[in-house]
Design an enzyme around this catalytic site. Structure first.
Site, PDB file in Angstrom:
ATOM      1  N   LYS A  81       0.804  -1.215   0.000  1.00  0.00           N
ATOM      2  CA  LYS A  81       0.000   0.000   0.000  1.00  0.00           C
ATOM      3  C   LYS A  81       0.841   1.270   0.000  1.00  0.00           C
ATOM      4  CE  LYS A  81      -4.094  -2.153   1.958  1.00  0.00           C
ATOM      5  NZ  LYS A  81      -3.633  -3.502   1.620  1.00  0.00           N
ATOM      6  N   GLU A  84      -2.884   7.833   6.717  1.00  0.00           N
ATOM      7  CA  GLU A  84      -3.382   8.755   5.707  1.00  0.00           C
ATOM      8  C   GLU A  84      -4.634   9.462   6.209  1.00  0.00           C
ATOM      9  OE1 GLU A  84      -4.109   6.315   2.314  1.00  0.00           O
ATOM     10  OE2 GLU A  84      -6.077   5.665   2.986  1.00  0.00           O
ATOM     11  N   GLU A 143      -9.230   0.162  -5.825  1.00  0.00           N
ATOM     12  CA  GLU A 143     -10.193   0.724  -4.885  1.00  0.00           C
ATOM     13  C   GLU A 143     -10.056   2.243  -4.860  1.00  0.00           C
ATOM     14  OE1 GLU A 143     -10.100  -1.167  -1.098  1.00  0.00           O
ATOM     15  OE2 GLU A 143     -10.620  -3.122  -1.937  1.00  0.00           O
ATOM     16  N   GLU A 152      -6.051   2.008  -3.067  1.00  0.00           N
ATOM     17  CA  GLU A 152      -5.111   0.884  -3.125  1.00  0.00           C
ATOM     18  C   GLU A 152      -5.516  -0.025  -4.259  1.00  0.00           C
ATOM     19  OE1 GLU A 152      -5.743  -0.672   0.774  1.00  0.00           O
ATOM     20  OE2 GLU A 152      -7.203  -2.153   0.089  1.00  0.00           O
ATOM     21  N   ASN A 154      -5.793  -4.147  -5.060  1.00  0.00           N
ATOM     22  CA  ASN A 154      -5.718  -5.518  -4.583  1.00  0.00           C
ATOM     23  C   ASN A 154      -5.360  -6.410  -5.764  1.00  0.00           C
ATOM     24  OD1 ASN A 154      -6.449  -5.079  -1.817  1.00  0.00           O
ATOM     25  ND2 ASN A 154      -8.525  -4.696  -2.518  1.00  0.00           N
ATOM     26  N   PHE A 185     -21.797  -6.964  17.680  1.00  0.00           N
ATOM     27  CA  PHE A 185     -21.096  -7.630  16.579  1.00  0.00           C
ATOM     28  C   PHE A 185     -19.881  -8.428  17.060  1.00  0.00           C
ATOM     29  CE2 PHE A 185     -23.328  -4.045  14.753  1.00  0.00           C
ATOM     30  CZ  PHE A 185     -23.964  -4.619  13.666  1.00  0.00           C
TER      31      PHE A 185
END
Length: 672
Positions: free
Chosen positions: A116, A200, A275, A292, A294, A352
């Site tokens: 990245k 970032e 992305e 980024e 992938n 969650f």
């Protein structure tokens, strides 16, 4: 073309690759750990090789074991799936040294785009808009604080080799950085073997839109439209769809061409995803930034397959074998709309929290990996596709990702695909552990989702106090009351037929008092079915013992999961668990004499909310703690969870040790 390939992965993605390879006439080899010895992907493959203990670091992440399995079985190529070794340049290099093909992009592209930090530098040099951030990996917490202040909060701390929501933490202030930087490093190291972290700027109100890339080794690169992945929790995608309700044809063309140019700059081939972070406040779509790339197949690839008709796994295999793409950019169309919901082993009713354990019952709405007679498996059966890698009686292990299955629906319109999701989720039966079926069903029904006004903050903004179930209208509650009355009458009718009763033949009760969501309904099933004296057009079949029933009230259809309780029923439908008290009308008035049970006070205990490993314990007996202070860290499903004090207190007793494996509800320490 290859005669035999090895899949260096597990679970549903291994099943997915095997399915396509089998259709192409290619033999398959699975590799598996101790935990996966009985997994479906092992049974599906033509051959299977055991590669070690359950932890990924001792099995799926060891390249030498994968290569040894290739040599043992004669596999000519390896498909890495996603995660694990899929973006590890050293793995692709070792395969090449051993004469084994890598079903993925070239090593140079993985190195340039998979990292990245390096990919961001390359994108910036190529003139692509990038989000402001640190040019190099951050060394320690002190530097992280300095960089964060220079960029300006909020910031995102991200593991350089991270992905799938792992190794990502949002920081709004210095305290968040101090608490989260080292945890981000550990998550990166544990999940990807790389502890480098960069920082970032976090763009407020962003939409997460990604472009699917497909290229061959002859210089042809296409973009297969976009996917909207804005609905995320803890930076992990929950809902994906294609196309995006935000993207116009002009935006799609601009984004796609820029992503193709970026891929061409690094000599990319195979499937990959660029992305983008897009400002939802700018309807022109011009405010998009490279996030980024992938360099692998994405979890959400089925939605792209559903609208384009292109089998991405097949294309990856053909490209790796040196074939040219048989399609051009003009051949790439958008047919209908597809939505994917990830069904996770996590309990939305308990914040969650990860939920591991045995799948006591597993019955998806359609069988996994089945398709219509037309052979278009990319859309499943009747527009419902289930990609899974589990089975009834199997376990969801603490060692791997908590995803149980992917539910994909296809319709001619977005609303049609969403409606089909609700129907399919109602009929998706999982018992034995917590799951998020109700939660994703609630999202499908949410007015904001239906409007298409999405951002990555959707879940936090719409469920700020947690999830308690989907909103249910008064009309729907009345419908469920009628269904509950019918079920209880059927059960009473069977009970009265029991032999050797003392008082002769009995009549089942037809009049019921049904209490649901705080409302009480008078339900009668004498000559006709009525709720509060109003006739209801109910069509339903129920036999005592049924766990799932189909019902319709007027033009409204319900798929209802049924569980009998001491005082009535638990009815689950349309994203909500309804605890229904059902009493004969003559008995119901007596409930006012019952003493209400007061739940015990558990605030003086720090309780482990999930099965996991106690990786840190910050206090000792006698220590004073303040409300909100971190007390312990529990790792589960490769994620670290910080447990905090609910109030100011003193540690009375510590019952667990660092490094200990804890069961759910285990008492870690006591406070006074």
């Amino acid at each position: 073309m290859f005669k035999k390939i090895l899949i260096a992965n597990r679970g549903e993605i291994a099943c997915r690759i095997i399915k396509t390879a089998r259709r192409m006439g290619i033999a398959t080899v699975a590799v598996y750990s101790d935990a996966d010895a009985r997994a479906p992907f092992v049974q599906m493959a033509d051959e299977a090789v055991h590669i070690g203990p359950s932890p990924a670091a001792q099995s799926y992440l060891i390249a030498d074991k994968i290569i040894a399995a290739c040599k043992q079985t004669g596999a000519e190529a390896v498909h890495p799936g996603y995660g694990f070794l899929s973006e590890r340049t050293s793995f692709a290099e070792e395969l090449a040294k051993n004469g084994i093909a890598f079903i993925g992009p070239p090593v140079g592209a993985i190195a340039a785009m998979g990292d990245k930090i390096e990919s961001k530098k390359l994108a910036k040099a190529a003139g692509v808009n990038t989000v402001p951030g640190s040019p190099e990996a951050i060394k320690d917490t002190a530097e992280a604080l300095q960089v964060s202040r220079e960029i300006g909060y909020p910031v995102m701390m991200k593991a350089s080799a991270g992905g799938g929501g792992k190794g990502m933490r949002l920081a709004y202030n210095d305290k968040d950085v101090e608490e989260g930087f080292e945890a981000t490093q550990r998550e990166g190291l544990n999940s990807f073997g790389d502890e480098r972290v960069f920082i970032e700027k976090f763009i407020l109100g962003p939409r997460h839109i990604e472009i699917q890339i497909l290229g061959d080794q002859h210089g042809n690169i296409l973009y297969l439209n976009e996917r909207e992945c804005s609905i995320q929790r803890r930076h992990q995608k929950v809902v994906e769809e294609a196309p995006s309700p935000f993207v116009t044809p002009a935006m799609r063309k601009a984004m796609g061409e820029q992503c193709v140019a970026l891929a061409r700059a690094v000599g990319y081939y195979s499937a990959g995803t660029v992305e983008l972070i897009v400002s939802g406040a700018d309807p022109s779509g011009e405010s998009f930034y490279f996030l980024e790339m992938n360099t692998r197949l994405q979890v959400e690839h089925p939605v792209t397959e559903a609208i384009t008709g292109i089998d991405l796994v097949e294309q990856m295999i053909r490209v790796a074998a040196g074939e040219k793409l048989s399609i051009t950019q003009d051949d790439v169309k958008i047919d209908g709309w597809a939505i994917e919901n990830r069904v996770y082993a996590e309990d939305p009713y308990r914040g969650f929290l990860p939920s591991t354990g045995r799948l006591v019952r597993y019955n998806p709405p359609v069988d996994g990996w089945t398709e219509d007679e037309d052979g278009n498996g990319r859309r499943g059966v009747g527009g419902v596709r289930v990609d899974d890698g589990v089975y009834e009686g199997g376990e969801v292990s603490m060692f791997y990702d908590p995803m149980i299955a992917k539910l994909v629906t296809w319709g001619k319109t977005r609303d049609e695909a969403a409606d089909l999701q609700i129907q399919a989720l109602d009929r998706f039966e999982i018992e034995g552990l917590g799951h998020n079926i109700d939660f994703v069903s609630a999202i499908m029904q949410h007015p904001r989702f239906r409007s298409g006004e999405l951002t990555t903050g959707f879940i936090a903004e719409e469920y700020p106090d947690g999830f308690t179930g989907a909103a249910t209208s008064d009309a729907a509650l009345g419908h469920l009351a009628a269904i509950a009355g019918f079920i209880m009458t059927a059960r009473a009718d069977r009970a009265r037929l029991t032999d050797q009763q003392l008082d002769g033949e009995l009549e089942p009760p037809y009049d019921w008092s049904v209490t649901i969501a705080g409302q009480t309904f008078a339900v009668s099933l004498d000559e006709e079915i009525t709720v509060d004296g109003v006739a209801v057009d109910l069509a339903v079949e129920y036999t005592p013992g049924d766990r799932m029933i189909e019902a319709s009230v007027g033009e409204v259809d319900y798929g209802v999961k049924v569980e009998v309780t001491r005082t009535g029923l638990r009815l689950t439908t349309h994203g909500m668990i309804h605890k229904v008290q059902v009493l004969p009308a003559r008995i119901a008035p007596l409930t006012r004499h019952m003493i209400e049970k007061v739940p015990p006070d558990l605030s003086r205990f720090l309780i482990c909310p999930m099965p996991g490993l106690l990786v840190a314990l910050h206090v000792a007996e006698g220590d004073k703690v303040e409300a909100g202070q971190p007390l312990a860290v529990v790792e589960a499903m490769k994620m670290e969870n910080i447990l905090r004090a609910e109030k100011t207190a003193t540690v009375k007793r510590v019952n667990a040790k660092q490094g200990e494996s804890l069961a759910v509800d285990a008492v870690i320490l006591e406070l006074e």
